[in-house]
Design a protein around this motif. Structure first.
Motif, short mmCIF file in Angstrom:
data_model
loop_
_atom_site.label_atom_id
_atom_site.label_comp_id
_atom_site.label_asym_id
_atom_site.label_seq_id
_atom_site.Cartn_x
_atom_site.Cartn_y
_atom_site.Cartn_z
N UNK A 1 11.90 -18.77 -27.54
CA UNK A 1 12.95 -19.81 -27.48
C UNK A 1 12.39 -21.11 -28.02
N UNK A 2 13.09 -21.76 -28.92
CA UNK A 2 12.62 -23.02 -29.44
C UNK A 2 12.79 -24.11 -28.40
N UNK A 3 12.02 -25.18 -28.55
CA UNK A 3 12.07 -26.31 -27.64
C UNK A 3 12.58 -27.51 -28.39
N UNK B 1 11.96 -26.89 -36.85
CA UNK B 1 12.34 -25.54 -37.24
C UNK B 1 13.62 -25.56 -38.06
N UNK B 2 14.54 -26.47 -37.74
CA UNK B 2 15.79 -26.57 -38.50
C UNK B 2 15.52 -26.88 -39.97
N UNK B 3 14.48 -27.66 -40.23
CA UNK B 3 14.10 -27.91 -41.62
C UNK B 3 13.74 -26.60 -42.31
N UNK C 1 15.63 -18.44 -32.42
CA UNK C 1 16.94 -18.59 -31.76
C UNK C 1 17.54 -19.99 -31.99
N UNK C 2 17.45 -20.43 -33.22
CA UNK C 2 18.11 -21.67 -33.62
C UNK C 2 19.30 -21.31 -34.49
#
Length: 442
Positions: A1-3, A91-93, A219-220
């Motif tokens: 899970x990302x933070x 991570x979105x980048x 999980x983004x």
């Protein structure tokens, strides 16, 4: 899970630099090591297949440089977000960079099916046999472009969050598989030169799929966001222009070498792939610099970033000296690993002294490139590369053609290119104008 929030990374001790650089070194070395294996396997098919690989391999290197543009731009942006304490944004980048990489990779694969033959004929000059073989290899190898560029984007965001272990396995495993498949497909399977291209595609496709899986595991949101992709394109513009200047120079060098004959261009392929290998291995420090400098500036610590720049530059020079000693010691042996043709080996020795002499300087150049990329100071790097290419490298190699200076003239031009960049980078480092703090560089 990302933070959504993460603690900013610790200060850059020598152990921390090594922890980032050593796995990155293996990742960087994996692809050129495979190319060296490929060159050795194909080199024993004869002079024509080796010359064809030189032509096709140079174009594939251009595609890999597109991946480097994506990776480096992503690392700097992700590292600043991570240094500011926002892992999810980092991570979105990577998600958006991966969509961009996939689009470019598919476009390249399709484009090479249409224009690969014309490109090969342009680079090979009047040698139609070499051009036809190169075109066949290139059309197959280009099918791996989507995977190659997806892997580059994946390397970028994972380095930005200072995870260099997953890229290690995602790149090393597929390339080891391909290194085993290459000689099997070329010889026992009877595919010859195309067999090496098939092995290349297998490695790149598997690697790209593994990096895509890593994004899914975070999980983004995976939806493409045109606005963020557009921002990455704008901010990556200078890196892209810089990459084009590099590749125009190296494509021109290969085209000039081809006009000196099959033995000269085959020897150029051997020396150039060894050069790319050492350059990418030395670039491991630059990868650490990108992640650490970006994180330091994202966390508001310009003093730490400047100290890191000095430390990385010195380490780069020391590594360059070590490589120069190794390359010099292998002068009488290494060319024979890649070709049994005595004319090819003799031509390789013409380039060898230049190769050895430039490595200590190149070690510093690659390290400082990483510092400025991590800082987002890519406009300066763009301008520097254009000036060094147009004012040094390109005039030198075409002068070598006009004056019939042979391979030595081409490699003298490459050495001049490195010297010009070194001087300008040292001046920029001393000025301190590159060290701008904040989660996003203004």
């Amino acid at each position: 899970m990302s933070q959504s929030v993460a603690t900013a990374p610790p200060s850059a001790s020598p152990r921390r630099i090594a922890a980032l650089a050593l796995p990155a070194l293996v990742v960087l070395a994996a692809e050129p090591l495979y190319v060296l294996v490929d060159t050795a396997v194909v080199g024993h098919l004869g002079r024509i297949p080796l010359a064809a690989l030189a032509i096709g391999g140079t174009v594939l290197t251009l595609i890999a440089w597109l991946g480097t543009v994506v990776a480096y731009g992503t690392t700097g942006r992700s590292a600043r977000r991570f240094g500011a304490g926002d892992r999810a944004a980092a991570v979105a980048e990577g998600v958006q960079a991966s969509w961009l990489a996939l689009a470019v990779g598919v476009s390249v694969a399709v484009g090479m099916q249409i224009g690969g033959g014309a490109l090969a004929r342009t680079l090979a000059g009047s040698d139609g046999v070499v051009a036809d073989a190169a075109a066949q290899w290139l059309r197959i190898a280009a099918l791996g472009a989507p995977g190659l560029l997806l892997a580059a984007a994946g390397n970028g965001w994972l380095r930005g969050i200072q995870d260099t272990r997953r890229p290690l396995w995602f790149v090393l495993g597929p390339n080891l598989l391909s290194a085993v498949l290459c000689p099997l497909l070329v010889y026992p399977a009877g595919l010859g030169l195309p067999g090496s291209a098939v092995a290349n595609v297998i490695a790149q496709t598997i690697s790209g799929a593994l990096f895509a899986g890593a994004l899914v595991a975070e999980r983004v949101a995976l939806r493409p966001q045109p606005r963020m992709i557009a921002q990455q394109l704008v901010l990556g513009r200078d890196l892209l222009i810089r990459g084009v200047a590099f590749q125009a120079s190296f494509l021109s060098a290969t085209a000039v070498a081809a006009r000196f004959g099959a033995a000269a261009v085959g020897a150029h392929q051997i020396a150039l792939q060894l050069w790319f290998f050492t350059a990418l291995v030395l670039d491991a420090l630059a990868i650490a610099a990108q992640a650490l400098v970006g994180a330091a500036l994202g966390g508001g610590d310009a003093v730490a970033a400047r100290g890191l720049a000095r430390r990385i530059g010195l380490l780069g020079g020391a590594c360059g000296v070590a490589f120069a000693l190794l390359v010099a010691a292998g002068a009488g042996v290494v060319p024979g690993w890649f070709s049994s043709d005595p004319q090819v080996r003799d031509q390789a020795m013409v380039a060898w002294p230049w190769f050895v002499a430039m490595l200590p300087l190149a070690g510093v150049v690659f390290a400082l490139d990483g510092v400025l990329i991590g800082a987002g100071d890519v406009r300066y790097l763009r301008n520097l590369t254009i000036v060094a290419a147009l004012g040094g490298f390109l005039p030198a190699i075409w002068l070598a053609y006009g004056l019939d200076l042979g391979l030595g003239g081409i490699w003298a031009g490459l050495t001049l290119f490195v010297v010009l960049r070194l001087v300008a980078l040292l001046l920029r480092l001393r000025s301190g104008g590159w060290a701008v703090v904040g989660a996003v560089r203004a």
